[in-house]
Motif scaffolding. Structure first.
Motif, PDB file in Angstrom:
ATOM      1  N   PHE A 113      39.968  35.788  42.784  1.00  7.98           N
ATOM      2  CA  PHE A 113      39.044  36.895  43.054  1.00  7.98           C
ATOM      3  C   PHE A 113      39.825  38.058  43.651  1.00  7.98           C
ATOM      4  N   PRO A 114      40.015  39.124  42.873  1.00  2.21           N
ATOM      5  CA  PRO A 114      40.877  40.215  43.329  1.00  2.21           C
ATOM      6  C   PRO A 114      40.393  40.888  44.609  1.00  2.21           C
ATOM      7  N   LYS A 136      37.126  33.246  48.099  1.00  2.00           N
ATOM      8  CA  LYS A 136      35.720  33.424  47.702  1.00  2.00           C
ATOM      9  C   LYS A 136      35.198  32.137  47.090  1.00  2.00           C
ATOM     10  N   MET A 162      39.947  38.663  30.341  1.00  2.00           N
ATOM     11  CA  MET A 162      40.039  39.150  31.707  1.00  2.00           C
ATOM     12  C   MET A 162      38.632  39.463  32.182  1.00  2.00           C
ATOM     13  N   GLY A 163      38.471  39.593  33.473  1.00  2.00           N
ATOM     14  CA  GLY A 163      37.156  39.921  34.027  1.00  2.00           C
ATOM     15  C   GLY A 163      36.233  38.716  33.977  1.00  2.00           C
ATOM     16  N   LEU A 164      35.444  38.639  32.892  1.00  2.00           N
ATOM     17  CA  LEU A 164      34.512  37.536  32.745  1.00  2.00           C
ATOM     18  C   LEU A 164      34.881  36.715  31.518  1.00  2.00           C
ATOM     19  N   ASP A 213      43.877  40.961  36.224  1.00  2.00           N
ATOM     20  CA  ASP A 213      43.497  41.255  34.842  1.00  2.00           C
ATOM     21  C   ASP A 213      44.683  41.619  33.954  1.00  2.00           C
ATOM     22  N   GLY A 271      35.673  44.144  35.634  1.00  2.00           N
ATOM     23  CA  GLY A 271      35.820  42.719  35.899  1.00  2.00           C
ATOM     24  C   GLY A 271      35.027  42.305  37.126  1.00  2.00           C
ATOM     25  N   LEU A 272      35.718  42.288  38.264  1.00  2.00           N
ATOM     26  CA  LEU A 272      35.070  41.901  39.513  1.00  2.00           C
ATOM     27  C   LEU A 272      35.090  43.078  40.479  1.00  2.00           C
ATOM     28  N   PRO A 290      33.385  34.510  36.149  1.00  2.00           N
ATOM     29  CA  PRO A 290      34.645  35.165  36.501  1.00  2.00           C
ATOM     30  C   PRO A 290      35.838  34.384  35.935  1.00  2.00           C
ATOM     31  N   GLU A 305      32.364  40.087  43.093  1.00  2.00           N
ATOM     32  CA  GLU A 305      31.214  39.780  42.233  1.00  2.00           C
ATOM     33  C   GLU A 305      31.434  40.440  40.871  1.00  2.00           C
ATOM     34  N   PRO A 306      30.859  39.868  39.803  1.00  3.19           N
ATOM     35  CA  PRO A 306      30.974  40.514  38.498  1.00  3.19           C
ATOM     36  C   PRO A 306      30.490  41.971  38.561  1.00  3.19           C
TER      37      PRO A 306
END
Lengths: 466, 466
Positions: A167-168, A277, A53-55, A188, B54-55, A61, B60-61
């Motif tokens: 992209f949340p 995004k 999750m996340g990255l 996530d 996460g984002l 991403p 963005e990260p």
């Protein structure tokens, strides 16, 4: 010179684009120079889901918002490719609401058969795009994440097929920083097992909230509370599930709602949607839109108004999915090759305005499904995508929504008839509520996980008796 | 023409760069044209931490890897600015291991006093960099996340100050996708309260693992297990804490270790470090390095070898932090303005090689601290950064490491003497183990959260009696 086409993303939309060109090639149209860039190590987009999750492993991403135990939340008969049926792929009838791995297998099956994988550069992320007005060319800078090298490619046409559920969108809530339990966005979320015995709060009132909430119920959550901004979902929820208006603030583990009620929670999932995004595009080429059925600025939902060499696939809210991406890809292909001639800007603008006006006036979800059916009809009529009975699919959507209203935990046990092959789906060997193994192997081979296979819900029984 | 300097990132390193130029300006050197781009809505980098993981709000990260209840894990006396002391900022002595908000307040205090905020464009992310060899200029494309506009800027010099503790390194472990509990990287950890009563597995054997593990212990975890790749940390852990070699695979909630042992866990935190990642740079300008005290390819740890117009701040592993970023920023500034003349490439290469050879031969952590002290000495000697007693700081590092070995839960209760002002730190009103409020207000004003303020650990008692 051969047309140079860049495709960003090899999820369902990017795969549809590849398939569209391959389909034309089989009918004798010369293949353009195609390069497709996919940041993951496999295609499938959302359907290529991992525990991350996340990255991701390369620090990019994470694309997929899917999770363990995700079963289709709409009938597969509404998304069936008209040029590659479920019957063709599985060789036998299957149920109407398969889990992720089964649908992933299906969409891979078509493109593997088409021999288009060779066009895709995996582990390669699009970084930067520039448009040269004079030469009428895009320059796309991509990075090979495995080798750490940057290269530039020049294209005449560019297809953006990176989706818009990655992209949340996560608004701020006062006091959330002090909430002692887990706080995460639906993007996530990877599995509800850990919510067993927990009091779960989900902020949001759309598909993510509904499905994650019911996943948590299925996995034994102590309670499930939904918090809505506009209106409650209003389904016939199981006990220990309730809906509250929006959270006004958190105080420790207590959420205060704007109606003055409050509750204590162990975990919070923000099911607050996603952002359009496109970090690899300059702002002037990036679609800025809410999640709507007809984003402004895309002619026929596909062609970028100010630069008709740029195409978006799957950029709208979706009743239809795979088959809509197909219809869009076929349309985009024919615009690129000149087979479809675009009207002038003002005419295109008027067409978009017309669709948006109609959208704004839609009274309910049934009308929305019809709206998207009509949208697809226009695309399919303009191309050689194999036509299918869109009215029948519209009716299917309405049945499905009705089933959800009657039995939110049982609608996935319903069966529907394919509009492509006429095949009736089989009842799955295990009711969704009892299915604790979402693997392809278990799906295809069983055995059932139902303790009492006769224990159908009222709705299931009533409908299966028809 | 006035020198045009671009600074990417306004965390501690970027702030040091701003301060370095401002310091020269105050002494009569003309200010270059400076533009600093920060993707967050405030400066502070890692120290500007929120509940998000996460984002971020713009997709963005998320930059910061910090969390609730993060207290400095090294003595503040080792990172004190020599041109802006803790005494100057707080007006009174404070303890040696303050929490995040207190240190954030300190680093903001200096730059606010310097009036350099005007150079920073917040909510602005660097997207793409190109170097024009002919004109000797960088073109940097940045996106204003609030307005969604992309602009290009041209610079003679570029400073990369985005840090290297933001992009997780998360290796794959067999079966992790089926682990039913929470799985996250340390980067996404935001608080240990939810691990109360839980069996926590941390994979890793460095600062993240140690601190998150002891946070979990402090918050009442049922057990804390560390899994190491190379060697155990070997601290005198509290009971229910143990170290195991690397995980070979997961089977449901069971982790199997390579020594044949196994354990059942409720949650897994990957404390497996970070990647150097600079998505806004082309690969040929991106530092590729492990987290080491002297990355190859940076002369004096700062100047990019193949293009001496490019500078990295804070790109090495860190004993020193804020004051090292200062020394680097002062050095980079003087290289940019020509005050420091760079030797030719081969000579620079030889210098890097010498440092790397010495690094490779370091026998232990004490020697590493001395190594970085010597590195700082070189930078400070070459500039007008106010010198301070580096040997005294080296001694401080060694005391600190000794304290950790003696009392991993009590070392933060120790006090140290400033090498900048000579001020002795005060003992904090609450022992770290009892401190359940990490706010600036509680830190400065109390009251204590110690139940029995006399209950010092053996080490604390022994040392406070000195």
């Amino acid at each position: 010179m051969t047309l140079r086409v860049g495709i960003i993303g090899a999820g369902p939309s990017g795969m549809a684009a590849l398939r569209a060109f391959e389909s034309a090639r089989q009918k004798g149209t010369p293949m353009p120079d195609i390069m497709c860039f996919e940041k993951q190590n496999d295609w499938g987009g959302q359907w290529n889901s991992t525990w991350r999750m996340g990255l991701d492993v390369h620090g990019e991403p994470v694309h997929s918002s899917m999770y363990r135990h995700l079963w289709s939340n709409g009938p597969k008969e509404c998304l069936e490719f008209s040029d590659y049926s479920f019957d063709e792929h599985f060789g036998r009838p299957i149920s109407s609401f398969p889990p992720r791995e089964v649908l992933f297998d299906y969409i891979k099956g078509r493109v593997e058969k088409s021999d288009v994988r060779k066009y895709v550069q995996f582990n390669t992320v699009a970084r930067h795009t520039s448009w040269n007005e004079e030469s009428q060319e895009f320059t796309l800078s991509v990075e090979d994440l495995a080798t750490g090298t940057t290269t530039e490619h020049v294209f005449d046409k560019l297809i953006v097929s990176t989706g818009h559920f990655s992209f949340p969108n996560a608004p701020e809530f006062a006091g959330l920083g002090g909430f002692p339990g887990e706080v995460l966005h639906a993007h996530d979320f990877r599995g509800a097992e850990r919510f067993a015995g927990k009091r779960l709060l989900l902020i949001g009132a759309s598909y993510s909230a509904e499905d994650i909430g019911m996943q948590a119920h299925k996995m034994g959550a102590a309670s499930v509370t939904f918090s809505y901004r506009t209106s409650p979902m209003g389904f016939d929820w199981p006990k220990n599930t309730l809906e509250r208006p929006l959270v006004s603030r958190f105080d420790g583990s207590t959420a205060h709602f704007i109606d003055g009620t409050q509750g204590d929670f162990d975990a919070v999932v923000l099911c607050t949607g996603y952002q359009h995004k496109y970090p690899f595009l300059p702002a002037e080429l990036s679609l800025k839109s809410k999640n709507v059925l007809y984003p402004r600025n895309l002619y026929k939902g596909v062609v970028w108004q100010q630069n008709t060499n740029l195409f978006y696939l799957g950029a709208q809210d979706q009743y239809y999915t795979f088959n809509m991406f197909d219809a869009q890809a076929w349309f985009a292909r024919d615009v690129m090759t000149g087979k479809i001639e675009l009207p002038p800007l003002a005419e295109r603008e008027a067409d978009i305005a017309l669709w948006c006006e109609r959208l704004a006036a839609l009274p309910d979800h049934n009308a929305e499904a019809d709206f998207q059916s009509d949208y697809l009809r226009g695309l399919i009529d303009a191309t050689d995508y194999p036509p299918f009975d869109l009215d029948a699919v519209s009716a299917l959507f309405k049945d499905w929504m009705h089933h959800k209203e009657s039995d939110i935990l049982g609608y996935r046990d319903m069966v529907h008839r394919s509009v492509v092959t006429g095949t009736m789906a089989t009842r799955h060997h295990t009711r969704w509520l009892n299915a604790m193994d979402d693997s392809l192997a278990r799906y295809l081979n069983g055995p059932s996980q139902d303790v009492d296979t006769g224990s159908l819900t009222t709705l299931t029984r009533e409908l299966s008796a028809r």
